[in-house]
Design an enzyme around this catalytic site. Structure first.
Site, mmCIF file in Angstrom:
data_model
loop_
_atom_site.group_PDB
_atom_site.id
_atom_site.type_symbol
_atom_site.label_atom_id
_atom_site.label_comp_id
_atom_site.label_asym_id
_atom_site.label_seq_id
_atom_site.Cartn_x
_atom_site.Cartn_y
_atom_site.Cartn_z
ATOM 1 N N SER A 145 -0.301 4.732 0.463
ATOM 2 C CA SER A 145 1.044 4.939 -0.085
ATOM 3 C C SER A 145 1.216 6.343 -0.657
ATOM 4 O O SER A 145 2.321 6.902 -0.613
ATOM 5 C CB SER A 145 1.359 3.882 -1.152
ATOM 6 O OG SER A 145 0.446 3.931 -2.221
ATOM 7 N N ALA A 160 3.041 -7.721 -1.276
ATOM 8 C CA ALA A 160 4.271 -8.121 -0.591
ATOM 9 C C ALA A 160 4.781 -7.063 0.390
ATOM 10 O O ALA A 160 5.963 -7.041 0.710
ATOM 11 C CB ALA A 160 5.370 -8.468 -1.604
ATOM 12 N N ARG A 211 5.526 -4.022 0.098
ATOM 13 C CA ARG A 211 6.762 -3.500 -0.488
ATOM 14 C C ARG A 211 6.759 -2.014 -0.821
ATOM 15 O O ARG A 211 7.833 -1.428 -1.014
ATOM 16 C CB ARG A 211 7.084 -4.275 -1.769
ATOM 17 C CG ARG A 211 6.006 -4.150 -2.837
ATOM 18 C CD ARG A 211 6.351 -4.941 -4.101
ATOM 19 N NE ARG A 211 7.410 -4.352 -4.850
ATOM 20 C CZ ARG A 211 7.271 -3.297 -5.667
ATOM 21 N NH1 ARG A 211 6.089 -2.714 -5.783
ATOM 22 N NH2 ARG A 211 8.295 -2.817 -6.316
ATOM 23 N N GLN A 212 5.604 -1.355 -0.934
ATOM 24 C CA GLN A 212 5.607 -0.025 -1.526
ATOM 25 C C GLN A 212 6.330 1.021 -0.677
ATOM 26 O O GLN A 212 7.090 1.826 -1.204
ATOM 27 C CB GLN A 212 4.173 0.429 -1.837
ATOM 28 C CG GLN A 212 3.529 -0.264 -3.028
ATOM 29 C CD GLN A 212 4.203 0.047 -4.357
ATOM 30 O OE1 GLN A 212 5.270 0.652 -4.418
ATOM 31 N NE2 GLN A 212 3.591 -0.394 -5.435
ATOM 32 N N THR A 213 6.113 1.045 0.630
ATOM 33 C CA THR A 213 6.822 2.027 1.464
ATOM 34 C C THR A 213 8.323 1.837 1.343
ATOM 35 O O THR A 213 9.078 2.814 1.217
ATOM 36 C CB THR A 213 6.388 1.900 2.933
ATOM 37 O OG1 THR A 213 5.018 2.282 3.059
ATOM 38 C CG2 THR A 213 7.239 2.793 3.838
ATOM 39 N N GLY A 243 8.112 -2.510 5.491
ATOM 40 C CA GLY A 243 6.694 -2.792 5.334
ATOM 41 C C GLY A 243 6.002 -3.254 6.600
ATOM 42 O O GLY A 243 6.619 -3.803 7.509
ATOM 43 N N VAL A 244 4.659 -3.044 6.616
ATOM 44 C CA VAL A 244 3.849 -3.479 7.763
ATOM 45 C C VAL A 244 2.509 -4.057 7.310
ATOM 46 O O VAL A 244 1.680 -4.404 8.138
ATOM 47 C CB VAL A 244 3.626 -2.312 8.748
ATOM 48 C CG1 VAL A 244 2.696 -1.268 8.149
ATOM 49 C CG2 VAL A 244 3.086 -2.787 10.098
ATOM 50 N N GLU A 248 1.224 -7.040 5.344
ATOM 51 C CA GLU A 248 0.907 -8.422 5.697
ATOM 52 C C GLU A 248 1.385 -8.833 7.093
ATOM 53 O O GLU A 248 0.711 -9.642 7.753
ATOM 54 C CB GLU A 248 1.487 -9.375 4.644
ATOM 55 C CG GLU A 248 0.714 -9.351 3.358
ATOM 56 C CD GLU A 248 1.603 -9.244 2.137
ATOM 57 O OE1 GLU A 248 1.376 -9.999 1.196
ATOM 58 O OE2 GLU A 248 2.526 -8.403 2.127
#
Length: 327
Positions: free
Chosen positions: A49, A86, A88-90, A284-285, A287
């Protein structure tokens, strides 16, 4: 006898938390020499990230990736970044740093508009240069425009935060809008099964993932390869065994995970369908790369042998048991 089979697994996955507040913040300071200080709360735990956040800021401010110094996940100085979970960061912290960069850029662009006698909408900031659209030959160095800002007491700093627009699920009907973006994927696996031992070997994994926009394609491929390997472990090897409330597989001697010798060839296929509310269209990618693999393996076993394994992992014992029932 060894038999080959192919299986397909598909998934969709909501990026972020489920209908809950899910914010992240960031600060961006564009310095006199054209370098950038970025403060982000996102914790980089190996997924990359920090690289993504720096790329987003560099792209927006027209500087090089190496010009961005990021300080991340320091609770003493960085703003809230939310959990690194989750997928979510990107999407979420990426939006926060993009908004912070745009706020800092407004000061720079406003000053350039005055210097060039143009509208702010006509100003382009790219490759360390600032110019009026269509008049690149008359460009100024970004450092010169920043110097002009400083001479007037203008600080090229910005802050930003992002919280996806969601609606919690209604308790009775289950209706709502729990996620701001969704990831989609399809994986195809090729396997070989030994009918005498029940051993399943995955030969190839073809993994197609819609990531919105691949900000860093190499990292996306790495996520897909790593997630597919985790899915391989979930599908074939990993099993927590319990007895009387105690875990009977407490170590890697008894809890089996894939090794380098077990990993098949993974073919990452990046599908780009930019999401409107993602940073440069990204989502996101993390999970999603894991989710379809085990299902695809179980389907491939059915394709090869005509038997359904309804409980993971697909162990040799289960394969032989179902083959015996089939006979």
């Amino acid at each position: 006898m060894k038999k080959r089979g192919f299986g397909v697994g598909c998934m969709w996955y909501g990026v972020g938390n489920t209908g809950l507040p899910n914010p992240a913040g960031a600060f961006v300071d564009l310095l006199d020499d054209g370098t950038v200080n970025l403060l982000s709360g996102a914790a980089d735990i190996g997924q990359g990230s920090n690289t993504i956040m720096a790329q987003i800021v560099a792209e927006e401010l027209g500087v090089d990736f190496d010009d961005v110094l990021i300080t991340s996940a320091d609770t003493g100085i960085t703003p809230e970044g939310g959990a690194t979970s989750a997928s979510r960061q990107t999407y979420i912290s990426g939006n926060a740093v993009l908004r912070a960069a745009r706020e800092a850029k407004k000061v720079l662009v406003g000053e350039a508009a005055e210097l060039f006698g143009a509208e702010a909408s006509e100003i382009v900031v790219k490759n360390h240069r600032v110019y009026v659209k269509g008049k690149e030959d008359n460009a100024k160095k970004i450092q010169d425009v920043i110097a002009s800002c400083r001479s007037k007491g203008k600080i090229t700093i910005g802050h930003g935060w992002f919280n996806p627009n969601t609606t919690a699920l209604e308790s009775e009907t289950g209706e709502g809008s729990p996620y701001g973006a969704y990831a989609f994927a399809t994986q195809v696996v090729e396997i070989e099964v030994d009918t005498e031992t029940g051993q399943v070997e995955v030969i190839n994994i073809f993994a197609a993932h819609d990531v919105g926009t691949a900000i860093n394609p190499m990292q996306v491929e790495g996520q897909i390869e790593g997630g597919s390997t985790m899915g391989l472990g979930y599908g074939l090897y990993e099993e927590i065994k319990k007895e009387d409330g105690k875990i009977k597989t407490p170590s890697f001697a008894t809890y089996t995970i894939p090794t380098a010798m077990d990993v098949p060839t993974v073919y990452p296929i990046i599908v780009e369908d930019p999401v409107e509310n993602g940073p440069f269209g990204a989502k996101g990618v993390g999970e999603p790369a894991l989710i379809p693999t085990a299902a695809a393996i179980a389907n491939a076993v059915y394709n090869a042998l005509g038997i359904r394994i309804m409980e993971l992992p697909v162990t040799p014992e289960k394969v032989l048991s179902q083959l015996k029932i089939k006979q």
